[in-house]
Design an enzyme around this catalytic site. Structure first.
Site, mmCIF file in Angstrom:
data_model
loop_
_atom_site.group_PDB
_atom_site.id
_atom_site.type_symbol
_atom_site.label_atom_id
_atom_site.label_comp_id
_atom_site.label_asym_id
_atom_site.label_seq_id
_atom_site.Cartn_x
_atom_site.Cartn_y
_atom_site.Cartn_z
ATOM 1 C CG HIS A 139 -0.176 0.087 2.503
ATOM 2 N ND1 HIS A 139 0.133 1.275 3.111
ATOM 3 C CD2 HIS A 139 0.376 -0.880 3.270
ATOM 4 C CE1 HIS A 139 0.819 1.031 4.206
ATOM 5 N NE2 HIS A 139 0.989 -0.262 4.324
ATOM 6 C CG HIS A 148 12.695 -3.310 -14.368
ATOM 7 N ND1 HIS A 148 13.680 -4.071 -14.950
ATOM 8 C CD2 HIS A 148 11.669 -4.177 -14.142
ATOM 9 C CE1 HIS A 148 13.276 -5.316 -15.087
ATOM 10 N NE2 HIS A 148 12.052 -5.415 -14.596
HETATM 11 C C1 LIG Z 1 24.064 -5.420 -8.363
HETATM 12 C C2 LIG Z 1 24.512 -5.752 -9.773
HETATM 13 C C3 LIG Z 1 23.950 -4.696 -10.738
HETATM 14 C C4 LIG Z 1 26.041 -5.702 -9.774
HETATM 15 O O1 LIG Z 1 26.505 -6.060 -11.024
HETATM 16 P P1 LIG Z 1 28.072 -5.893 -11.373
HETATM 17 O O2 LIG Z 1 28.463 -4.465 -11.193
HETATM 18 O O3 LIG Z 1 28.284 -6.495 -12.713
HETATM 19 O O4 LIG Z 1 28.762 -6.678 -10.221
HETATM 20 P P2 LIG Z 1 29.675 -8.022 -10.305
HETATM 21 O O5 LIG Z 1 28.868 -9.151 -10.870
HETATM 22 O O6 LIG Z 1 30.961 -7.648 -10.949
HETATM 23 O O7 LIG Z 1 29.910 -8.333 -8.772
HETATM 24 C C5 LIG Z 1 30.755 -7.527 -7.963
HETATM 25 C C6 LIG Z 1 30.727 -8.098 -6.556
HETATM 26 O O8 LIG Z 1 29.429 -7.840 -5.994
HETATM 27 C C7 LIG Z 1 28.801 -9.076 -5.605
HETATM 28 N N1 LIG Z 1 27.392 -8.970 -5.990
HETATM 29 C C8 LIG Z 1 26.916 -8.544 -7.171
HETATM 30 N N2 LIG Z 1 25.569 -8.547 -7.158
HETATM 31 C C9 LIG Z 1 25.208 -8.988 -5.952
HETATM 32 C C10 LIG Z 1 23.944 -9.226 -5.360
HETATM 33 N N3 LIG Z 1 22.802 -8.987 -6.029
HETATM 34 N N4 LIG Z 1 23.911 -9.665 -4.081
HETATM 35 C C11 LIG Z 1 25.052 -9.893 -3.395
HETATM 36 N N5 LIG Z 1 26.303 -9.705 -3.922
HETATM 37 C C12 LIG Z 1 26.360 -9.248 -5.185
HETATM 38 C C13 LIG Z 1 29.510 -10.140 -6.406
HETATM 39 O O9 LIG Z 1 29.443 -11.388 -5.745
HETATM 40 C C14 LIG Z 1 30.913 -9.606 -6.483
HETATM 41 O O10 LIG Z 1 31.583 -9.844 -5.262
HETATM 42 P P3 LIG Z 1 33.132 -10.287 -5.246
HETATM 43 O O11 LIG Z 1 33.863 -9.133 -5.884
HETATM 44 O O12 LIG Z 1 33.403 -10.471 -3.805
HETATM 45 O O13 LIG Z 1 33.200 -11.520 -6.063
HETATM 46 C C15 LIG Z 1 24.002 -7.147 -10.280
HETATM 47 O O14 LIG Z 1 24.718 -8.195 -9.675
HETATM 48 C C16 LIG Z 1 22.508 -7.366 -10.000
HETATM 49 O O15 LIG Z 1 22.088 -7.841 -8.947
HETATM 50 N N6 LIG Z 1 21.683 -6.988 -10.994
HETATM 51 C C17 LIG Z 1 20.245 -7.121 -10.954
HETATM 52 C C18 LIG Z 1 19.778 -8.254 -11.893
HETATM 53 C C19 LIG Z 1 18.278 -8.304 -11.994
HETATM 54 O O16 LIG Z 1 17.550 -7.870 -11.131
HETATM 55 N N7 LIG Z 1 17.781 -8.774 -13.115
HETATM 56 C C20 LIG Z 1 16.356 -8.779 -13.384
HETATM 57 C C21 LIG Z 1 16.116 -8.762 -14.872
HETATM 58 S S1 LIG Z 1 14.415 -8.839 -15.281
#
Ligand SMILES: CC(C)(COP(=O)(O)OP(=O)(O)OC[C@H]1O[C@@H](n2cnc3c(N)ncnc32)[C@H](O)[C@@H]1OP(=O)(O)O)[C@@H](O)C(=O)NCCC(=O)NCCS
Length: 211
Positions: A139, A148
């Site tokens: 709510h 998004h």
């Molecule tokens: C947060 C996010 C944007 C970061 O992406 P990124 O900048 O490419 O980050 P990386 O994959 O290089 O990860 C960097 C570090 O953060 C950590 N990390 C990344 N995303 C994380 C998450 N969601 N939760 C916990 N840790 C996360 C990784 O494990 C990594 O840690 P390390 O360096 O100790 O190995 C991405 O992981 C994410 O969650 N995106 C959302 C995806 C989504 O919602 N998709 C829906 C589509 S409909």
């Protein structure tokens, strides 16, 4: 949904989900635009050309659906919306038949409420924003334009989200919090504190990335 002809912008995954929703509602889809053709979608929806083909349709006769998804801080989806709104094209607002949307909500132009989403009383969903599959908006939430809320994310009551913000899949935002604009909340995060503009946060509890 009225029966104005609809053009889908984009031919990728999000476009397919939009087309599926529209086909269930027996909408009149003319085709989709994309730089490169992906062939006939679902065996019936043709590629029309790139986005410039839209200009050959009368802006009072054709409706647009933004079939470009948004992950992270991509601005492509919002720029498409703004570009065609400035040419006075209207965007269809989509609500999947299986979504549960309170009558006491405001769903603005071009917002897309996908399968199984729940939106509770007093909430506002801004223009061109996606509330994706099985997301929950409880709510009195206010979600700005071009944002998004990804599949399975949960916004507890009275959460405010700015513009162009991505709430990752399965994230939970606890009640009364304010999440800024151009924010990315990582998938699976638990957000317990307000998040200012332009930050990326993730984890349980969510912390600022890249300190
Ligand atoms: C947060 C996010 C944007 C970061 O992406 P990124 O900048 O490419 O980050 P990386 O994959 O290089 O990860 C960097 C570090 O953060 C950590 N990390 C990344 N995303 C994380 C998450 N969601 N939760 C916990 N840790 C996360 C990784 O494990 C990594 O840690 P390390 O360096 O100790 O190995 C991405 O992981 C994410 O969650 N995106 C959302 C995806 C989504 O919602 N998709 C829906 C589509 S409909």
């Amino acid at each position: 949904m009225n029966n104005k002809p609809i053009i889908i912008l984009g031919g990728g995954g999000h476009a397919k989900v939009c087309i599926d929703l529209l086909m269930r509602q027996k909408a009149n889809i003319i085709g989709y635009t994309a730089l490169q053709s992906n062939g006939l979608l679902f065996g019936t929806i043709p590629h029309l050309g790139d986005d410039t083909v839209v200009d050959s349709y009368n802006n009072e006769e054709a409706l647009l659906v933004n079939g470009v998804g948004m992950v992270g801080d991509s601005q492509f989806r919002s720029s498409l919306f703004e570009r065609f709104r400035s040419k006075h094209y209207a965007f269809a607002t989509l609500v999947h038949d299986s979504a549960v949307v309170s009558h006491m909500t405001e769903i603005e132009e071009g917002a897309q409420i996908m399968a199984g989403a729940v939106i509770q009383a007093g909430s506002i969903v801004g223009k061109n924003t996606i509330i994706n599959t099985r997301a929950v908006i409880d709510h009195d939430c206010r979600i700005g334009d071009h944002s998004h809320v990804s599949p399975g994310a949960v916004l507890c009551g009275q959460v405010t989200v700015g513009q162009n913000t991505h709430i990752g899949a399965g994230a939970t935002i606890i009640q009364h919090l304010s999440i800024g604009s151009h924010v990315i909340v990582g998938a699976g995060s638990l957000v317990r504190k307000p998040v200012p503009d332009r930050l990326t946060v993730y984890g349980i509890p969510a912390e600022e990335a890249y300190k």
